[in-house]
Design a protein around this motif. Structure first.
Motif, PDB file in Angstrom:
ATOM      1  N   ASP A   1       0.856  -1.194   0.000  1.00  0.00           N
ATOM      2  CA  ASP A   1       0.000   0.000   0.000  1.00  0.00           C
ATOM      3  C   ASP A   1       0.886   1.236   0.000  1.00  0.00           C
ATOM      4  O   ASP A   1       1.129   1.856   1.028  1.00  0.00           O
ATOM      5  CB  ASP A   1      -0.926  -0.002   1.216  1.00  0.00           C
ATOM      6  CG  ASP A   1      -1.923   1.154   1.182  1.00  0.00           C
ATOM      7  OD1 ASP A   1      -1.999   1.840   0.147  1.00  0.00           O
ATOM      8  OD2 ASP A   1      -2.612   1.372   2.193  1.00  0.00           O
ATOM      9  N   MET A   2       1.398   1.569  -1.161  1.00  0.00           N
ATOM     10  CA  MET A   2       2.213   2.773  -1.304  1.00  0.00           C
ATOM     11  C   MET A   2       1.642   3.617  -2.434  1.00  0.00           C
ATOM     12  O   MET A   2       0.810   3.150  -3.222  1.00  0.00           O
ATOM     13  CB  MET A   2       3.675   2.422  -1.585  1.00  0.00           C
ATOM     14  CG  MET A   2       3.950   1.905  -2.989  1.00  0.00           C
ATOM     15  SD  MET A   2       5.707   1.658  -3.331  1.00  0.00           S
ATOM     16  CE  MET A   2       6.020   0.145  -2.424  1.00  0.00           C
ATOM     17  N   ILE A   3       2.071   4.849  -2.518  1.00  0.00           N
ATOM     18  CA  ILE A   3       1.647   5.703  -3.617  1.00  0.00           C
ATOM     19  C   ILE A   3       2.870   6.403  -4.194  1.00  0.00           C
ATOM     20  O   ILE A   3       3.694   6.948  -3.453  1.00  0.00           O
ATOM     21  CB  ILE A   3       0.571   6.720  -3.169  1.00  0.00           C
ATOM     22  CG1 ILE A   3       0.102   7.556  -4.362  1.00  0.00           C
ATOM     23  CG2 ILE A   3       1.054   7.597  -2.026  1.00  0.00           C
ATOM     24  CD1 ILE A   3      -1.159   8.355  -4.077  1.00  0.00           C
TER      25      ILE A   3
ATOM     26  N   GLU B   1       1.928  16.350   1.970  1.00  0.00           N
ATOM     27  CA  GLU B   1       0.521  16.512   2.351  1.00  0.00           C
ATOM     28  C   GLU B   1      -0.222  15.180   2.255  1.00  0.00           C
ATOM     29  O   GLU B   1      -1.069  14.860   3.097  1.00  0.00           O
ATOM     30  CB  GLU B   1      -0.132  17.568   1.460  1.00  0.00           C
ATOM     31  CG  GLU B   1       0.368  18.985   1.743  1.00  0.00           C
ATOM     32  CD  GLU B   1      -0.067  19.990   0.689  1.00  0.00           C
ATOM     33  OE1 GLU B   1      -0.646  19.558  -0.341  1.00  0.00           O
ATOM     34  OE2 GLU B   1       0.177  21.199   0.877  1.00  0.00           O
ATOM     35  N   ILE B   2       0.101  14.400   1.232  1.00  0.00           N
ATOM     36  CA  ILE B   2      -0.499  13.069   1.093  1.00  0.00           C
ATOM     37  C   ILE B   2      -0.058  12.174   2.246  1.00  0.00           C
ATOM     38  O   ILE B   2      -0.861  11.409   2.807  1.00  0.00           O
ATOM     39  CB  ILE B   2      -0.118  12.446  -0.263  1.00  0.00           C
ATOM     40  CG1 ILE B   2      -0.830  13.195  -1.398  1.00  0.00           C
ATOM     41  CG2 ILE B   2      -0.462  10.960  -0.309  1.00  0.00           C
ATOM     42  CD1 ILE B   2      -0.374  12.792  -2.784  1.00  0.00           C
ATOM     43  N   ALA B   3       1.212  12.270   2.627  1.00  0.00           N
ATOM     44  CA  ALA B   3       1.720  11.459   3.739  1.00  0.00           C
ATOM     45  C   ALA B   3       0.992  11.793   5.041  1.00  0.00           C
ATOM     46  O   ALA B   3       0.684  10.898   5.839  1.00  0.00           O
ATOM     47  CB  ALA B   3       3.221  11.672   3.898  1.00  0.00           C
ATOM     48  N   ILE B   4       0.705  13.069   5.264  1.00  0.00           N
ATOM     49  CA  ILE B   4      -0.035  13.470   6.462  1.00  0.00           C
ATOM     50  C   ILE B   4      -1.438  12.870   6.446  1.00  0.00           C
ATOM     51  O   ILE B   4      -1.914  12.317   7.446  1.00  0.00           O
ATOM     52  CB  ILE B   4      -0.106  15.009   6.560  1.00  0.00           C
ATOM     53  CG1 ILE B   4       1.268  15.579   6.911  1.00  0.00           C
ATOM     54  CG2 ILE B   4      -1.135  15.438   7.600  1.00  0.00           C
ATOM     55  CD1 ILE B   4       1.313  17.089   6.904  1.00  0.00           C
TER      56      ILE B   4
ATOM     57  N   ARG C   1      -4.516   5.996   8.612  1.00  0.00           N
ATOM     58  CA  ARG C   1      -4.021   4.674   8.993  1.00  0.00           C
ATOM     59  C   ARG C   1      -3.547   4.606  10.438  1.00  0.00           C
ATOM     60  O   ARG C   1      -3.234   3.531  10.940  1.00  0.00           O
ATOM     61  CB  ARG C   1      -2.890   4.259   8.051  1.00  0.00           C
ATOM     62  CG  ARG C   1      -3.330   4.253   6.586  1.00  0.00           C
ATOM     63  CD  ARG C   1      -2.356   3.544   5.679  1.00  0.00           C
ATOM     64  NE  ARG C   1      -1.035   4.145   5.670  1.00  0.00           N
ATOM     65  CZ  ARG C   1      -0.001   3.655   4.994  1.00  0.00           C
ATOM     66  NH1 ARG C   1      -0.152   2.555   4.288  1.00  0.00           N
ATOM     67  NH2 ARG C   1       1.160   4.255   5.015  1.00  0.00           N
ATOM     68  N   GLY C   2      -3.473   5.769  11.099  1.00  0.00           N
ATOM     69  CA  GLY C   2      -3.106   5.780  12.507  1.00  0.00           C
ATOM     70  C   GLY C   2      -1.672   5.414  12.786  1.00  0.00           C
ATOM     71  O   GLY C   2      -1.357   4.821  13.825  1.00  0.00           O
TER      72      GLY C   2
END
Length: 340
Positions: free
Chosen positions: A102-104, A150-153, A159-160
């Protein structure tokens, strides 16, 4: 394309949102008919729309001189400066497949070698030479880096667990262009102290990510490397028939399957429709946030995978035709939407 449209039509009929779908032409066949792979009529019509769904398009190899794939022209003319390529697995029993990926991949979408700045020159010692300029700017590099963080945040909150951004580059060889990209990303990283940041060379990343894909979260890189990474790592999530991309800009969003048009499969009716369908669901999810439309579509695919793999196409371990696979996934998707 009809399978992507089926996803959007189901959403329109079974949820509070409604989409008006307009078909427009582009691609090599259009180029042969009109002299342009992306007619101005198509561009002007799409500019009126909030979002677009791009089908797989064939590009001859080598292409005619001056020919640009329409998706590249779209990105330039609509300033679609980011390409987001989710790499998310479902439990498939296929060669190279991995669970829990599950990566982007966050890919800068307007520069690098895709800027198309090429020319011929002549050398007294080497004869005819082809030269390509590799364009990397501070503005584009910082813009794509900021989006990645911003996506990582957002992913961290969902996902906690702590967010993680990996910068992929080749600054050891391309010291100016890749060095600038790396420096810009590291500068932006200082604005996000709660996100763990690391950087690695492209070849090292490919080795490590193929061995341990769950170690990665958000990957940010330049245009060319982003294409190589997402295509090269696709077998881990079922292959090119499973992966889609979102081209993102200030005024428009365009979704697409990342695969092309495999000539050896033409007319056989066995191609995997899921990348196209995922692209449509991903597009709807961004146009109509809050409904979890992409999550619901993933649920439909997972149900088919878990309940009866015969409805999957051959590339992902089944025996179904394109039509049979799409129909079964749509049956599950409509049922899920009806329960909302």
């Amino acid at each position: 394309m009809p399978y992507g449209k089926a996803v959007l039509e189901a959403i329109s009929s079974l949820t509070p949102v409604s989409y008006e779908l307009v078909d427009m032409k582009c691609g090599f066949e259009t180029y042969q008919q009109t002299g342009s792979a992306l007619p101005e009529e198509t561009v002007n019509e799409i500019k009126k729309c909030k979002a677009s769904l791009f089908g797989a398009a064939a590009t001859p190899s080598p292409p005619p001189f001056g020919y640009l794939p329409p998706v590249v022209e779209f990105r330039n003319k609509l300033d679609l400066w980011a390409n987001l390529r989710p790499m998310r697995s479902v439990p498939l029993d296929v060669v190279g497949g991995r669970n829990n990926v599950d990566m982007i991949v966050v890919r800068e979408n307007t520069e690098c070698l895709y800027a198309g700045k090429e020319r011929y020159t002549q050398s007294s010692t080497s004869g005819k030479m082809a030269v390509a300029e590799r364009v990397v700017s501070e503005k584009a590099s910082k813009r794509i880096a900021r989006l990645a963080f911003e996506i990582a945040i957002a992913r961290s909150k969902k996902r906690g667990r702590p967010g993680h951004v990996t910068i992929v580059h080749k600054a050891n060889v391309l010291r100016l262009s890749e060095g600038l990209f790396l420096d810009c990303c590291l500068d932006v990283a200082k604005e996000f102290p709660d996100i763990y940041t690391d950087h690695t060379l492209l070849d090292s990343f490919m080795y490590k990510a193929m061995a341990h894909p769950v170690d990665y979260d958000v990957v940010v890189t330049t245009n060319t490397w982003g294409n190589i990474i997402s295509n090269g790592m696709s077998p881990m999530v079922g292959g090119l028939g499973m992966v889609y991309g979102i081209n993102y800009g200030a005024n428009h969003i365009m979704a697409e399957p990342i695969h092309g048009t495999p000539a050896h499969l033409e007319g056989k009716g066995i191609c995997n429709p899921l990348a196209m369908m995922r692209a449509a669901a991903g597009l709807a999810d961004r146009v109509s946030p809050g409904l979890n439309l992409l999550g619901l579509f993933y649920k439909a695919v997972s149900e088919v995978v878990q309940n009866d793999k015969k409805y999957l196409t051959r590339d992902i371990g089944g025996t179904a035709t394109t039509e049979e696979c799409a129909a079964e996934v749509m049956r599950h998707f409509r049922a899920i939407l009806s329960q909302k």
